[in-house]
Design an enzyme around this catalytic site. Structure first.
Site, PDB file in Angstrom:
ATOM      1  N   HIS A  13     -91.528  42.272 113.820  1.00 19.86           N
ATOM      2  CA  HIS A  13     -90.879  43.034 114.897  1.00 19.86           C
ATOM      3  C   HIS A  13     -91.010  44.537 114.650  1.00 19.86           C
ATOM      4  O   HIS A  13     -91.187  45.317 115.583  1.00 19.86           O
ATOM      5  CB  HIS A  13     -89.412  42.639 115.027  1.00 19.86           C
ATOM      6  CG  HIS A  13     -89.232  41.208 115.462  1.00 19.86           C
ATOM      7  ND1 HIS A  13     -89.936  40.657 116.515  1.00 19.86           N
ATOM      8  CD2 HIS A  13     -88.454  40.208 114.980  1.00 19.86           C
ATOM      9  CE1 HIS A  13     -89.586  39.391 116.673  1.00 19.86           C
ATOM     10  NE2 HIS A  13     -88.691  39.089 115.740  1.00 19.86           N
TER      11      HIS A  13
ATOM     12  N   ASP B 120     -95.733  39.406 122.930  1.00 21.55           N
ATOM     13  CA  ASP B 120     -95.427  38.193 122.163  1.00 21.55           C
ATOM     14  C   ASP B 120     -96.331  38.072 120.935  1.00 21.55           C
ATOM     15  O   ASP B 120     -97.466  38.569 120.937  1.00 21.55           O
ATOM     16  CB  ASP B 120     -95.600  36.970 123.079  1.00 21.55           C
ATOM     17  CG  ASP B 120     -94.921  35.736 122.506  1.00 21.55           C
ATOM     18  OD1 ASP B 120     -94.034  35.877 121.641  1.00 21.55           O
ATOM     19  OD2 ASP B 120     -95.294  34.627 122.933  1.00 21.55           O
TER      20      ASP B 120
ATOM     21  N   LEU C 257     -95.052  59.148 133.197  1.00 21.61           N
ATOM     22  CA  LEU C 257     -94.981  57.687 133.044  1.00 21.61           C
ATOM     23  C   LEU C 257     -93.540  57.192 133.159  1.00 21.61           C
ATOM     24  O   LEU C 257     -92.629  57.779 132.573  1.00 21.61           O
ATOM     25  CB  LEU C 257     -95.534  57.296 131.659  1.00 21.61           C
ATOM     26  CG  LEU C 257     -95.412  55.810 131.286  1.00 21.61           C
ATOM     27  CD1 LEU C 257     -96.368  54.959 132.117  1.00 21.61           C
ATOM     28  CD2 LEU C 257     -95.671  55.605 129.799  1.00 21.61           C
TER      29      LEU C 257
HETATM   30  C1  IPE Z   1     -91.118  36.216 125.644  1.00 20.83           C
HETATM   31  O1  IPE Z   1     -91.444  35.782 124.371  1.00 20.83           O
HETATM   32  C2  IPE Z   1     -90.063  37.264 125.581  1.00 20.83           C
HETATM   33  C3  IPE Z   1     -90.455  38.505 124.929  1.00 20.83           C
HETATM   34  C4  IPE Z   1     -91.664  38.838 124.569  1.00 20.83           C
HETATM   35  C5  IPE Z   1     -89.379  39.424 124.712  1.00 20.83           C
HETATM   36  P1  IPE Z   1     -90.818  34.452 123.767  1.00 20.83           P
HETATM   37  O2  IPE Z   1     -91.487  34.220 122.467  1.00 20.83           O
HETATM   38  O3  IPE Z   1     -89.348  34.523 123.760  1.00 20.83           O
HETATM   39  O4  IPE Z   1     -91.272  33.392 124.857  1.00 20.83           O
HETATM   40  P2  IPE Z   1     -91.319  31.801 124.836  1.00 20.83           P
HETATM   41  O5  IPE Z   1     -89.931  31.326 124.528  1.00 20.83           O
HETATM   42  O6  IPE Z   1     -92.291  31.420 123.761  1.00 20.83           O
HETATM   43  O7  IPE Z   1     -91.779  31.446 126.196  1.00 20.83           O
HETATM   44  C1  IPE Z   2     -92.082  38.643 120.557  1.00 17.19           C
HETATM   45  O1  IPE Z   2     -92.518  38.051 119.409  1.00 17.19           O
HETATM   46  C2  IPE Z   2     -90.835  39.443 120.348  1.00 17.19           C
HETATM   47  C3  IPE Z   2     -89.643  38.833 120.957  1.00 17.19           C
HETATM   48  C4  IPE Z   2     -89.619  37.761 121.670  1.00 17.19           C
HETATM   49  C5  IPE Z   2     -88.380  39.485 120.714  1.00 17.19           C
HETATM   50  P1  IPE Z   2     -91.939  36.663 118.903  1.00 17.19           P
HETATM   51  O2  IPE Z   2     -90.791  36.934 117.988  1.00 17.19           O
HETATM   52  O3  IPE Z   2     -91.647  35.746 120.034  1.00 17.19           O
HETATM   53  O4  IPE Z   2     -93.165  36.139 118.059  1.00 17.19           O
HETATM   54  P2  IPE Z   2     -93.716  34.650 117.987  1.00 17.19           P
HETATM   55  O5  IPE Z   2     -93.981  34.213 119.385  1.00 17.19           O
HETATM   56  O6  IPE Z   2     -92.643  33.848 117.330  1.00 17.19           O
HETATM   57  O7  IPE Z   2     -94.940  34.771 117.178  1.00 17.19           O
HETATM   58 MG    MG Z   3     -92.800  34.355 121.029  1.00 12.65          MG
END
Ligand code: IPE
Ligand code: IPE
Ligand code: MG
Length: 224
Positions: free
Chosen positions: A33, A16, A127
């Protein structure tokens, strides 16, 4: 005294913080991303070097469909590209790829890339790299339960060993419906570091932190 045979770790990561990483630099979220995908490559190499048995990565949750069409399309294209480009390289390093989650809502190109990556690496014995796409632990548990409500049937359906160490980057301290069954006794590690900045040094520090913990699974830890 430790009597169990050495057990290779199952590490799971909620990757995240990509969006905030980009926004903090005045960049569009897709750049975050992209940087996140580069971080995946480095962590997979580090997992191999550190003899991790399985690595499960949360790439796209069932709830991430709520994002803009453009962001979702960008993520789907990135996942497809990652699998197409990496499959042979992963096979050459003896990594087996499995994808968790629903496939019926994914773009056809990604579904095909998943099939190719799984097929290309099916015989690999190093792995086990598991990537969760359109994944919800609750949905996975319900699907497994439909196939038989014994722990063995659940484990067979969910297809994995218990998680030893769960890492969440990006500063939030929640599970976001990831591996709820498999994390029943996982050690949890939350870090402020955003996913694109989480490199091999941070991964190795997390493994070292895990190694210092005592896991008694409800029993009493051995006196040293
Ligand atoms: C969790 O991240 C899912 C992934 C890392 C793919 P999110 O950014 O979607 O989670 P929430 O919504 O903040 O809990
Ligand atoms: C995690 O990063 C990737 C996915 C959930 C796909 P985020 O896109 O949730 O990044 P933040 O949490 O908005 O910074
Ligand atoms: Mg996120």
């Amino acid at each position: 005294m430790q009597t169990n045979p050495p057990h290779k770790l199952h590490v799971a990561i909620i990757m995240d913080g990509n969006g905030r990483w980009a926004e903090a630099r005045g960049l569009p979220r897709p750049i975050g991303h992209q940087a996140g995908a580069d971080a995946v490559r480095a962590i997979v190499r580090s997992a191999i070097e550190n003899d991790v048995g399985a690595l499960t990565l949360y790439a796209f949750s069932t709830y991430n469909w709520r994002r803009s069409d453009a962001e979702v399309a960008g993520l789907m294209a990135l996942l497809r590209h990652f699998l197409l480009v990496e499959a042979r390289q992963l096979r050459d390093t003896n990594v087996r790829i499995s994808i968790l989650g629903r496939r019926d809502r994914l773009p056809l190109g990604l579904v095909k890339a998943i099939a190719t990556a799984e097929r290309t690496t099916a015989a690999c014995s190093g792995l086990h790299l598991r990537i969760a796409i359109d994944y919800s632990a609750r949905e996975a548990i319900l699907a497994a339960a439909a196939a038989g409500l014994t722990p063995e049937a659940l484990a067979a359906q969910l297809g994995t060993e218990d998680v030893d160490l769960l890492i969440r980057t990006g500063g939030d301290r929640r599970l976001s419906d990831f591996l709820l069954w498999e994390c029943a006794y996982a050690e949890l590690l939350f870090t402020e570091v955003k996913w694109p900045d989480f490199g091999p040094p941070q991964f190795e520090a997390a493994l070292a932190d895990y190694a210092r913990r005592t896991r008694s699974f409800g029993g009493v830890a051995d006196a040293a």
